[in-house]
Write an enzyme that holds these catalytic residues in place. Structure first.
Site, PDB file in Angstrom:
ATOM      1  N   ASP A   1      30.668  91.032  55.915  1.00  0.00           N
ATOM      2  CA  ASP A   1      29.379  90.611  56.448  1.00  0.00           C
ATOM      3  C   ASP A   1      28.924  91.551  57.558  1.00  0.00           C
ATOM      4  O   ASP A   1      29.187  92.754  57.486  1.00  0.00           O
ATOM      5  CB  ASP A   1      29.467  89.159  56.946  1.00  0.00           C
ATOM      6  CG  ASP A   1      28.177  88.400  56.684  1.00  0.00           C
ATOM      7  OD1 ASP A   1      27.277  88.476  57.537  1.00  0.00           O
ATOM      8  OD2 ASP A   1      28.066  87.748  55.634  1.00  0.00           O
TER       9      ASP A   1
ATOM     10  N   HIS B   1      24.935  86.851  61.704  1.00  0.00           N
ATOM     11  CA  HIS B   1      25.184  86.291  60.381  1.00  0.00           C
ATOM     12  C   HIS B   1      26.676  86.113  60.129  1.00  0.00           C
ATOM     13  O   HIS B   1      27.145  85.053  59.698  1.00  0.00           O
ATOM     14  CB  HIS B   1      24.557  87.213  59.334  1.00  0.00           C
ATOM     15  CG  HIS B   1      24.444  86.633  57.965  1.00  0.00           C
ATOM     16  ND1 HIS B   1      25.351  86.891  56.964  1.00  0.00           N
ATOM     17  CD2 HIS B   1      23.507  85.810  57.416  1.00  0.00           C
ATOM     18  CE1 HIS B   1      24.989  86.266  55.858  1.00  0.00           C
ATOM     19  NE2 HIS B   1      23.868  85.606  56.092  1.00  0.00           N
TER      20      HIS B   1
ATOM     21  N   SER C   1      24.318  81.466  52.224  1.00  0.00           N
ATOM     22  CA  SER C   1      25.329  82.096  53.083  1.00  0.00           C
ATOM     23  C   SER C   1      26.106  81.067  53.883  1.00  0.00           C
ATOM     24  O   SER C   1      27.262  81.296  54.249  1.00  0.00           O
ATOM     25  CB  SER C   1      24.666  83.073  54.062  1.00  0.00           C
ATOM     26  OG  SER C   1      24.353  84.289  53.445  1.00  0.00           O
TER      27      SER C   1
END
Length: 434
Positions: A159, A197, A353
């Site tokens: 990620d 994220h 996600s």
């Protein structure tokens, strides 16, 4: 005489034969960057000779550009490079080459950050809360099944990086000695999060408050930049890192909350990871409206575990992709988890996600309890034992749109759920012996 001519023509055709070139769509192409996949039988010496040849031609020929970006050993036999048209055509004629593929862009699943902490927001831990009971309403509690925590299980998170020092990780977030994105950017952040994220996802897998498996070791493999974008090449480099770093004496799982259009090289790399007994959990993908997850990689790879997103009212979130390539759903709408802004920050995000790491955490629990489970059997057992069926509703099921109706009909109505995993404090199913 005629037979001789035919034989000569066939030899010329064979000599001129080119290996396949798989092109990316306009707007998805990372210009002039390619993945060159060699045949499995190509030796290290033959690969080295080909790379030396390309380097020499790059230095001597004005129109010939061949700058090697990385050598692939563990995922596929090949390399990544910036190549001119002349170099691509030259490589395609090599008997060592299996195929050539244009690099293309990928991205994190477009999760939106919500800064509104109003009364409309679902309960702070609603995602966890939904996992341990079959039906609504939620009881504002999460009971870890059989007190499992995923202790000792390695989780590789491909990620944007992780904020290692965050309070949620208690020193369990680590750097696996590789950072593919730093090579692209010319920086050396050692896998540190530049977007938020990745830290959010890591919290949902193994955070002490937000995570399903708060005993896991979380490895940051940074393959996306500060805007949550990357390429197939950076992801391939990340998967190389996983296989290079992984200690086979310890079980592991990979979380990939990233999606893009189909890539043959990426597909083969995922299969190679799973062949090393490492399950792969990925996302169905996000879009402005519900669509078919089979359009995306790695969602379309049947052996990976593909996850769609649900809401706190058990509706399927209207941005998730669905269809036959989805294996199950997990909470993914307005989910609270750790944030990269400080060591105690948290935030709310939405997307597939956020759904995938709940399943990744569940896989870690299963591996803690049954360390001999192989990826394919684990995926089957996960669907059969750690889910509840028939609880989800789909917007548009009565819209009259035949294509959407058919797509919904092909989608499994299956939600991640631990309610039957450990009833009365006892494990509900046996671990396989081999």
């Amino acid at each position: 005489m005629l037979l001789l001519l035919l034989y000569l023509f066939s030899l010329i055709a064979l000599f001129e034969a080119k290996r396949p070139l798989y092109r990316a769509k306009d707007g998805e192409r990372n210009e002039d960057t390619y993945i060159v996949a060699l045949r499995d039988r190509a030796t290290h010496a033959e690969k080295a000779e080909l790379l030396r040849d390309l380097k020499e031609r790059n230095e001597k020929e004005r129109l010939f550009t061949a700058k090697i970006g990385g050598v692939l050993e563990n995922t596929i036999n090949g390399f990544m490079a910036v190549l001119s048209h002349e170099a691509v055509e030259y490589v395609r004629k090599s008997d060592l080459v299996n195929f050539v593929e244009e690099d293309r862009f990928v991205k994190g699943a477009g999760s939106s950050e919500v800064r509104d902490y109003s009364s409309e927001r679902p309960g702070r831990f609603w995602g966890l809360d939904r996992l341990d009971q079959e039906d609504l309403p939620l009881d504002q509690r999460f009971r870890p099944p059989c007190n499992l925590t995923g202790k000792g299980i390695s989780v590789y998170i491909l990620d944007t990086g992780i904020r290692y020092s965050h309070y949620e990780f208690e020193g369990r977030a680590r750097y696996p000695q590789c950072d593919p994105m730093s090579v692209i950017e010319g920086t050396s952040p050692f896998g540190l999060d530049t977007s938020g994220h990745g830290t959010h996802i890591a919290g949902l897998v193994g955070g002490r408050s937000f995570g399903v498996a708060p005993g896991t070791i979380l490895y940051s493999v940074r393959v996306l930049n500060a805007t949550s974008h990357g390429t197939i090449c950076t992801v391939m480099d990340g998967l190389e890192c996983v296989l290079r770093h992984h200690n086979r004496s310890r079980r592991a799982v990979v979380n990939i909350s990233i999606f893009g259009t189909y890539s043959k090289a990426y597909h083969l790399a995922i299969l190679r990871v799973m062949k090393a007994y490492i399950p792969v959990v990925t996302i169905a993908g996000n879009a402005n409206s519900i669509g078919d997850a089979c359009r995306f990689t790695p969602a379309r790879i049947g052996k990976a575990i593909t996850v769609g997103a649900s809401q706190s009212d058990d509706k399927v979130w209207n941005g998730t992709q669905i269809g036959s390539c989805v294996d199950l759903f997990a909470p993914g709408h307005r989910i609270t988890s750790s944030n990269y802004a400080s060591d105690f920050a948290d935030t709310v995000r939405t997307g597939t996600s956020m759904a995938a790491p709940y399943v990744t955490g569940a896989v870690a629990l299963m591996l803690e309890r049954c360390p001999r489970l192989k990826p394919y059997r684990l995926g089957k057992m996960l669907i059969n034992k750690l889910t509840v069926s028939g609880k989800l509703s789909f917007d548009g099921s009565n819209s009259g749109d035949i294509n959407l109706t058919n797509l919904i009909a092909r989608t499994p109505n299956v939600l991640l759920n631990f309610a039957d995993m450990c009833p009365n404090g006892k494990w509900s199913f046996r671990c396989p012996r081999r």
